[in-house]
Design an enzyme around this catalytic site. Structure first.
Site, PDB file in Angstrom:
ATOM      1  N   GLU A   9       0.873  -1.176   0.000  1.00  7.33           N
ATOM      2  CA  GLU A   9       0.000   0.000   0.000  1.00  7.33           C
ATOM      3  C   GLU A   9       0.908   1.224   0.000  1.00  7.33           C
ATOM      4  O   GLU A   9       1.474   1.590   1.021  1.00  7.33           O
ATOM      5  CB  GLU A   9      -0.914  -0.013   1.229  1.00  7.33           C
ATOM      6  N   CYS A  30      -1.864   9.373   2.194  1.00  2.00           N
ATOM      7  CA  CYS A  30      -1.415   8.820   0.910  1.00  2.00           C
ATOM      8  C   CYS A  30      -2.382   9.100  -0.226  1.00  2.00           C
ATOM      9  O   CYS A  30      -1.988   9.084  -1.400  1.00  2.00           O
ATOM     10  CB  CYS A  30      -1.172   7.314   1.029  1.00  2.00           C
TER      11      CYS A  30
END
Length: 470
Positions: A210, A244
């Protein structure tokens, strides 16, 4: 500091005992994790406040509430997730029993990130436990207070043999990655992701990465600019840009850019006051290293491109929202993911130009599109590649347990949330049971070979619907 080999060996011994495979063990651990979150709310708030000056509202909403919902979903559905799946069969298989049996990989390594040090560490662990794995849990050493709290609380609440916490910095993590795991789940930067994947390849260990990237946000003509400004500001300034999937840069239609910038300024004051540095709702950059990285990018930008902002305070690790206009792809703000309160705006003539700019870069973790025109939205869906596309909002794609979250290309591989996390940590093992009879049905596969036998086998094994008559 615990020895990595000892930690992994003891965790593997616990897995080999078989106790983590039992549904009662899985449900008990999920409940104990829920107890840990509910009984230590203030400690978790204090930890992320110390690490990131994260407001209690953000701590509860973005860390604890989302994580608790993941546990609720797993508890509610675990019995069904664990059941075998039965595929369709051909004529030759009608008398056989064929199923896909979900089974745990074994010992999983979960490496968390510093920006959401509770949720991004424990959310994967929820799925790993639900799938019956044992885990080595590695908190980020950058969020030091939260890492210390995890090392304290996890052994108090969860099975100490099956779920072990490993703390340490780069050198300790490097040694940990030399060990053989059955699955590795990593959340962090693309550069570190490459290191993790290389280490995993030594043991042919599957990974979920991720990562992140520069997530663009297109703002179309005809949009409600005040609404767009609120949703962009929320997405950008949550955790002061250290997210993110935060909008990394804007692609703004030329006809509305000036008006939109004015709305951004109004919303900034509305959210955080005339002096945002004094707002209790605005976090801080996590450490000096990241502060210096961001200010270095700002120092490389031409002063004439500064639209508003630019104030910094290193002692307070504070950077105000800093907006640049007339930005080109060659500017410093467009080189790498910003991961902070810097907002470049690229002026575009239309959606086609915005799509061309997006496609000239690495595949992002998210693409945001603000438009009232479904054809424009669909063009971003169909003509770009990204982890997700979200129309007329920001960040929300990471909040739902029924929507897989993950990247593609440089923004990551694999996905999680809800059942996707269970699936990530599960091997669906085919189990095919055949009885010791009906030899005539399959004897045509044996030598000596003949065309008639081949024709018969073709009929028995074909997927054509007219042969599925039983």
């Amino acid at each position: 500091m615990a020895d990595p080999s000892t930690v992994v060996a003891s965790t593997r011994k616990a897995f080999n005992s078989g106790k983590s495979r039992d549904i009662s063990w899985r449900l008990k651990q999920l409940q104990r994790m829920l107890d840990m979150l509910e009984e230590n709310v203030q400690q978790f708030r204090d930890a992320v406040a110390k690490d990131l000056k994260k407001a209690f509202f953000e701590a509860d909403m973005m860390e604890l509430m989302m994580l608790k919902n993941e546990i609720y979903v797993a508890q509610k559905n675990l019995y069904y997730w664990m059941k075998p799946h039965y595929p369709s069969t051909t004529l030759a298989q009608k008398l056989d029993s064929i199923m896909l049996q979900p089974e745990p990989y074994g010992v999983a390594l979960v490496i968390g990130a510093w920006n959401y040090p509770i949720n991004l560490l424990l959310c994967p662990v929820v799925g790993a436990i639900a799938a019956g794995n044992c885990c080595v849990v590695k908190p980020s050493e950058i969020s030091e207070a939260t890492a210390s709290l995890m090392a304290k609380l996890i052994p108090q609440y969860l099975d100490q043999e099956c779920i072990q916490v490993f703390c340490g910095g780069v050198s300790e993590t490097t040694k940990l990655l030399e060990e053989k795991f059955d699955y590795i789940f990593f959340t962090g930067s693309t550069n570190v992701g490459k290191i993790v994947m290389k280490a995993a390849s030594n043991h042919l260990t599957p990974v979920t990465l991720e990562l992140g990237g520069k997530s663009p946000c297109y703002i179309d003509a005809g949009s409600d600019l005040n609404m767009v400004a609120k949703r962009v500001m929320w997405g950008k300034m949550t955790n002061v840009g250290q997210t993110c999937i935060a909008p990394d840069y804007l692609l703004c239609h030329q006809s509305i850019q000036k008006e939109f910038i004015q709305e951004l300024k109004k919303v900034l004051a509305q959210f955080y006051g005339e002096n945002p540095q004094k707002s209790a709702d605005l976090g801080r950059i996590v450490n000096d290293r990241n502060f210096d990285r961001l200010t270095s990018i700002m120092d490389q930008m031409p002063k004439g491109k500064l639209e508003f902002g630019g104030k910094t305070d290193r002692k307070d690790k504070y950077i105000e929202l800093t907006c640049y206009t007339n930005v080109s792809m060659d500017d410093a703000v467009m080189k790498d993911e910003l991961f902070g309160p810097i907002l470049p705006i690229i002026t575009v003539k239309n959606a086609e130009e915005a799509i061309s700019i997006i496609n000239s870069s690495e595949k992002p973790l998210a693409i945001y599109v603000f438009s009232n025109n479904n054809k424009v939205i669909d063009s971003f869906v169909n003509l770009t590649s990204s982890g997700a596309v979200l129309a007329n909002d920001t960040l929300m794609q990471c909040s739902a347990c029924n929507v897989p979250f993950g990247g593609v290309g440089a923004s990551g591989m694999g996905s999680y949330h809800g059942k996707s996390t269970f699936d990530t940590f599960t091997h669906n093992k085919p189990v095919w049971k055949r009885k010791q009879n009906m030899e005539m049905m399959i004897s045509g596969r044996y030598p000596p070979f003949t065309q008639s036998n081949l024709n018969m086998l073709d009929m028995l094994t074909t997927e054509k619907s007219y042969c599925n008559i039983m």
